[in-house]
Design an enzyme around this catalytic site. Structure first.
Site, PDB file in Angstrom:
ATOM      1  N   CYS A 112       0.820  -1.214   0.000  1.00 39.96           N
ATOM      2  CA  CYS A 112       0.000   0.000   0.000  1.00 39.96           C
ATOM      3  C   CYS A 112       0.855   1.265   0.000  1.00 39.96           C
ATOM      4  O   CYS A 112       1.847   1.357   0.738  1.00 39.96           O
ATOM      5  CB  CYS A 112      -0.925   0.005   1.221  1.00 39.96           C
TER       6      CYS A 112
ATOM      7  N   CYS B  45      -0.027   5.474   7.461  1.00 38.62           N
ATOM      8  CA  CYS B  45      -1.397   5.152   7.872  1.00 38.62           C
ATOM      9  C   CYS B  45      -1.393   4.235   9.095  1.00 38.62           C
ATOM     10  O   CYS B  45      -0.660   3.240   9.145  1.00 38.62           O
ATOM     11  CB  CYS B  45      -2.144   4.479   6.727  1.00 38.62           C
TER      12      CYS B  45
ATOM     13  N   CYS C   3      -6.593   1.013  -0.382  1.00 38.77           N
ATOM     14  CA  CYS C   3      -6.604   0.318   0.901  1.00 38.77           C
ATOM     15  C   CYS C   3      -6.556  -1.181   0.641  1.00 38.77           C
ATOM     16  O   CYS C   3      -7.370  -1.713  -0.126  1.00 38.77           O
ATOM     17  CB  CYS C   3      -7.843   0.665   1.729  1.00 38.77           C
TER      18      CYS C   3
ATOM     19  N   PHE D  81     -21.318 -12.621  27.299  1.00 41.05           N
ATOM     20  CA  PHE D  81     -20.908 -11.482  26.476  1.00 41.05           C
ATOM     21  C   PHE D  81     -21.312 -11.787  25.028  1.00 41.05           C
ATOM     22  O   PHE D  81     -20.503 -11.723  24.102  1.00 41.05           O
ATOM     23  CB  PHE D  81     -19.409 -11.216  26.585  1.00 41.05           C
TER      24      PHE D  81
ATOM     25  N   GLU E 253     -25.851 -10.639  27.807  1.00 44.77           N
ATOM     26  CA  GLU E 253     -25.177  -9.495  27.191  1.00 44.77           C
ATOM     27  C   GLU E 253     -25.625  -8.215  27.898  1.00 44.77           C
ATOM     28  O   GLU E 253     -26.812  -8.052  28.199  1.00 44.77           O
ATOM     29  CB  GLU E 253     -25.508  -9.435  25.702  1.00 44.77           C
TER      30      GLU E 253
ATOM     31  N   CYS F  21      -9.718 -11.021  22.404  1.00 46.27           N
ATOM     32  CA  CYS F  21      -9.045 -10.090  21.497  1.00 46.27           C
ATOM     33  C   CYS F  21      -7.842  -9.446  22.181  1.00 46.27           C
ATOM     34  O   CYS F  21      -7.309  -8.453  21.684  1.00 46.27           O
ATOM     35  CB  CYS F  21     -10.014  -9.020  20.993  1.00 46.27           C
TER      36      CYS F  21
END
Length: 394
Positions: free
Chosen positions: A48, A54, A131, A260, A278, A350
């Protein structure tokens, strides 16, 4: 004198065996005495034009093998910090051009409007002209959206783009000018560019300006209503890898819990009866509506698991529990799970660091960390995700 780069650190710098750091270096590169990086076998030419300015990507100089090793090292290092080890499978990498959701920044500057990701560690905007991570459909919207915002935006805005069943969902967090001409321009933009919904949030909540058909996202074969700004796994490939790992982890569990749960990415893909909890009101109501319409055996509850986690006795009702907490992890819920008798836990994370902390608590409670499946759906970023299986014997 020169040194070989042996690994890439969590923030993306290459590191030699004696601890020297070099930006944009890959394993196998050589770092000379005057800190010049000589590319090695795993150093690729970043595709890119916006790299490395970026902030959307930090690791485009790594080939797939070294990027996969980076993800594995992130997880191995986090586990080691807690005194843990586990079998780690080869990472599942999402290809380029597959990111189906993104948050861009927009600002009128220099006689025109800039629209794109922010520069690394900066509020400056990189005006996207290409992108390599967004899907072609999302990127195709950037130019016409730039033209619309150049006419309509007042000040600066965050723009959330998500691919849904009906097309692209656009949520603009900022102030849009009033008037009939602007309203007509928004309608023309949406109709011409396959926009499923456009909403504007000027600080008091999203106001829908365009939605000819109620928008949904299909999860586990179920069309679920999609509240503006809701969370969705970044790529379809990443979602599929995580769902497959969770399904493998829990097997044919007769009754399971999805904690969750969000919109039901996992709940709607699980066998048997499912309890879903949740804290987000809009998300859990959307899950409940989608499951009911499809006739799925999902009991959805609006419940803040940080303030009111399932206690161990409640956990014992299930043959398997799935949890996918935010980046901070699920320390309060994990403490209860560690005291439970649930045979199997599938943990989606994550954040390798908070996962390792929670894994150490489960390990002390008698659980075995059977395996970890890394997932790289934020391609060329330092973001690492995973799914893991914990089991209790007896």
């Amino acid at each position: 004198m020169s040194d070989v780069i042996v690994r890439v650190a969590a923030r993306g710098d290459g590191i030699t065996a004696d601890g020297r750091h070099a930006a944009y270096a890959a394993p196998g590169d050589t770092l000379t005495a005057d800190n010049v990086v000589v590319p090695g076998p795993h150093h690729q030419t970043p595709p890119c034009r916006h790299f490395p300015v970026c902030g959307g990507c930090q690791l485009q100089h790594l080939d797939d093998a070294s990027y996969a090793d980076f993800l594995t090292d992130r997880i191995t290092g986090a586990l080691a910090a807690q005194g843990l080890t586990a079998p780690i499978r080869p990472p599942a990498l999402s290809p380029s051009h597959t990111r189906r959701r993104a948050t861009l920044h927009a600002e009128a500057k220099g006689g025109g409007l800039q629209l794109g990701f922010s520069e690394q560690a900066s509020h400056a905007i990189v005006d996207l002209r290409e992108c390599w991570i967004l899907t072609p459909t999302l990127f195709a919207l950037v130019a016409p959206l730039r033209k619309l915002l150049d006419r309509a935006l007042k000040g600066r805005a965050r723009v959330h783009l998500t691919e849904l069943d009906q097309g692209i969902d656009v949520l603009i967090e900022g102030t849009i000018a009033d008037g009939l001409a602007i309203a007509e321009a928004i309608t023309a933009f949406c109709g011409t560019n396959g926009v499923a919904r456009l909403a504007i949030d000027d600080g008091i909540g999203p106001e829908t300006r365009w939605e000819p058909e109620a928008v949904t996202i299909t999860l586990g074969g179920v069309a679920v209503p999609f509240p503006a700004g809701s969370f969705l796994q970044a790529t379809q490939e990443g979602e599929a890898a995580l769902v497959a790992a969770v399904r493998e982890a829990i097997g044919d569990a007769r009754i399971s819990a999805d904690l969750f749960a969000g919109l039901g990415t996992f709940a709607l893909s699980l066998p048997g009866k499912v309890y879903a909890a949740e804290a987000g009101r809009d998300a859990i109501f959307a899950l409940k509506a989608g499951a009911a319409r499809a006739g799925r055996a999902v009991f959805a509850e609006h419940r803040d698991l940080f303030r009111r986690p399932l206690i161990s006795a409640e956990c014992d009702r299930f043959t398997a529990i799935v949890l996918d907490p935010p980046r901070a992890g699920a320390k309060e819920q994990i403490a209860q799970l560690a005291e439970s008798k649930v045979p199997v836990i599938a943990y989606v994370s994550c954040n390798p660091s908070s996962f390792a902390r929670d894994a150490e608590i489960l390990s002390k409670g008698g659980y075995t960390l059977d395996w970890i499946q890394p997932v790289g759906q934020f391609r060329w970023s330092t973001h690492a995700e995973l799914a893991a299986r914990f089991s209790r014997q007896g």
